[in-house]
Design an enzyme around this catalytic site. Sequence first.
Site, PDB file in Angstrom:
ATOM      1  N   HIS A  50      -7.527  -4.104  10.034  1.00 44.41           N
ATOM      2  CA  HIS A  50      -7.201  -3.937   8.611  1.00 44.41           C
ATOM      3  C   HIS A  50      -5.925  -4.687   8.262  1.00 44.41           C
ATOM      4  O   HIS A  50      -5.044  -4.874   9.104  1.00 44.41           O
ATOM      5  CB  HIS A  50      -7.130  -2.459   8.196  1.00 44.41           C
ATOM      6  CG  HIS A  50      -5.940  -1.693   8.664  1.00 44.41           C
ATOM      7  ND1 HIS A  50      -6.030  -0.597   9.489  1.00 44.41           N
ATOM      8  CD2 HIS A  50      -4.622  -1.819   8.394  1.00 44.41           C
ATOM      9  CE1 HIS A  50      -4.832  -0.098   9.698  1.00 44.41           C
ATOM     10  NE2 HIS A  50      -3.947  -0.820   9.057  1.00 44.41           N
ATOM     11  N   GLU A 103      -9.641  -1.096   5.091  1.00 44.05           N
ATOM     12  CA  GLU A 103     -10.320  -0.717   6.324  1.00 44.05           C
ATOM     13  C   GLU A 103     -11.647  -1.472   6.475  1.00 44.05           C
ATOM     14  O   GLU A 103     -12.186  -1.983   5.483  1.00 44.05           O
ATOM     15  CB  GLU A 103     -10.574   0.788   6.327  1.00 44.05           C
ATOM     16  CG  GLU A 103      -9.306   1.645   6.284  1.00 44.05           C
ATOM     17  CD  GLU A 103      -8.566   1.710   7.622  1.00 44.05           C
ATOM     18  OE1 GLU A 103      -8.655   0.747   8.414  1.00 44.05           O
ATOM     19  OE2 GLU A 103      -7.891   2.717   7.874  1.00 44.05           O
ATOM     20  N   ASP A 133       0.836  -1.200   0.000  1.00 41.59           N
ATOM     21  CA  ASP A 133       0.000   0.000   0.000  1.00 41.59           C
ATOM     22  C   ASP A 133       0.870   1.248   0.000  1.00 41.59           C
ATOM     23  O   ASP A 133       2.093   1.168   0.134  1.00 41.59           O
ATOM     24  CB  ASP A 133      -0.959  -0.019   1.203  1.00 41.59           C
ATOM     25  CG  ASP A 133      -0.290  -0.382   2.521  1.00 41.59           C
ATOM     26  OD1 ASP A 133       0.959  -0.421   2.577  1.00 41.59           O
ATOM     27  OD2 ASP A 133      -1.004  -0.635   3.496  1.00 41.59           O
ATOM     28  N   ASP A 148      -7.695  -2.067  14.123  1.00 47.07           N
ATOM     29  CA  ASP A 148      -9.092  -2.222  13.708  1.00 47.07           C
ATOM     30  C   ASP A 148      -9.279  -3.416  12.776  1.00 47.07           C
ATOM     31  O   ASP A 148     -10.328  -3.576  12.156  1.00 47.07           O
ATOM     32  CB  ASP A 148      -9.604  -0.941  13.041  1.00 47.07           C
ATOM     33  CG  ASP A 148      -8.853  -0.589  11.755  1.00 47.07           C
ATOM     34  OD1 ASP A 148      -7.925  -1.337  11.369  1.00 47.07           O
ATOM     35  OD2 ASP A 148      -9.198   0.432  11.132  1.00 47.07           O
TER      36      ASP A 148
HETATM   37  C1  GLP Z   1      -0.381   0.418   8.507  1.00 47.87           C
HETATM   38  C2  GLP Z   1      -0.087  -0.394   7.259  1.00 47.87           C
HETATM   39  C3  GLP Z   1      -0.406  -1.846   7.448  1.00 47.87           C
HETATM   40  C4  GLP Z   1       0.191  -2.339   8.754  1.00 47.87           C
HETATM   41  C5  GLP Z   1      -0.406  -1.581   9.897  1.00 47.87           C
HETATM   42  C6  GLP Z   1       0.100  -2.043  11.253  1.00 47.87           C
HETATM   43  O1  GLP Z   1      -1.677   0.838   8.579  1.00 47.87           O
HETATM   44  N1  GLP Z   1      -0.769   0.085   6.108  1.00 47.87           N
HETATM   45  O2  GLP Z   1       0.099  -2.585   6.368  1.00 47.87           O
HETATM   46  O3  GLP Z   1      -0.061  -3.700   8.903  1.00 47.87           O
HETATM   47  O4  GLP Z   1      -0.040  -0.221   9.719  1.00 47.87           O
HETATM   48  O5  GLP Z   1       1.310  -1.418  11.523  1.00 47.87           O
HETATM   49  P1  GLP Z   1       2.282  -1.776  12.710  1.00 47.87           P
HETATM   50  O6  GLP Z   1       2.989  -2.987  12.295  1.00 47.87           O
HETATM   51  O7  GLP Z   1       3.202  -0.593  12.794  1.00 47.87           O
HETATM   52  O8  GLP Z   1       1.454  -1.928  13.918  1.00 47.87           O
END
Ligand code: GLP
Length: 255
Positions: A138, A143, A67, A136
């Site tokens: 995702h 989302e 993404d 949440d």
């Molecule tokens: C972002 C990314 C996701 C990731 C999420 C969790 O929103 N787009 O791909 O999984 O964060 O991030 P973290 O690993 O820092 O908790």
Amino acid sequence: MKIAVLESGERIASVAADMYCKLLADKPSAVLGLATGSSPVPLYDELVKRYKQGDVSFKDTTAFLLDEYVGLPAGHPEGYRNFIERVFASRVDFAPGAVRGPDGTARDVRQAAEDYEAAIRASGGIDLQLLGIGTDGHIAFNEPGGSLSSLTHSQVLTEQTRIDNARFFDGDVSQVPRFCLTQGLGTIGRASSVLLIAQGAQKARAVAEMVEGAVSALWPATVLQFHNDATILLDEDAAHQLKLRDHYQAEWDAL
Ligand code: GLP
């Protein structure tokens, strides 16, 4: 799902890195799906270490990011394409241009999404897709409330995700973009295998829903229950709401 609860972040990184080393030994031209966020960083450090030891090479490998934010200037350090370059790609031997992400600077984001999906297909498809999970539920930036079979698309970020990600923007939510481009849940589902890493108590509810909850747009990661080769690596805190934890451990130990 293959689920392991491991004793430390180092152990998670090591087990995950073993999967990459095995895949790339079997198939040096594998197509990788890379993730950003903080969860994969210890894995990237471990892969850099193994690359330096001569245990793995990425020179024939291509990679696609999950993404990207829309609206950040091209050189912004928190743009995911720049993040992955800094944290991983520039530290190993990917060929120039081998790591791609959705174009969050494109004027026509819909076209950028279609082009990205087409590029993934043209590559032959992702062999191993790395994932984190949002609080949440995702995955990538899919989302809650979206299609469970979506392809790469633009997406409005939820307030919760923007609050969670403000830590990368000097703690200032107003600096976190409102829009993104993301591989869809359908895109992720087409990867031959997926590997999700989650650590910390703040992920426990999302992890429990993902593994044991009803498949629902409310918890997008639940779509992974349909995937036939999904590995989930957790620490104790992220696993603590799982009801069938002992059974998962027994299954893992029997692999
Ligand atoms: C972002 C990314 C996701 C990731 C999420 C969790 O929103 N787009 O791909 O999984 O964060 O991030 P973290 O690993 O820092 O908790």
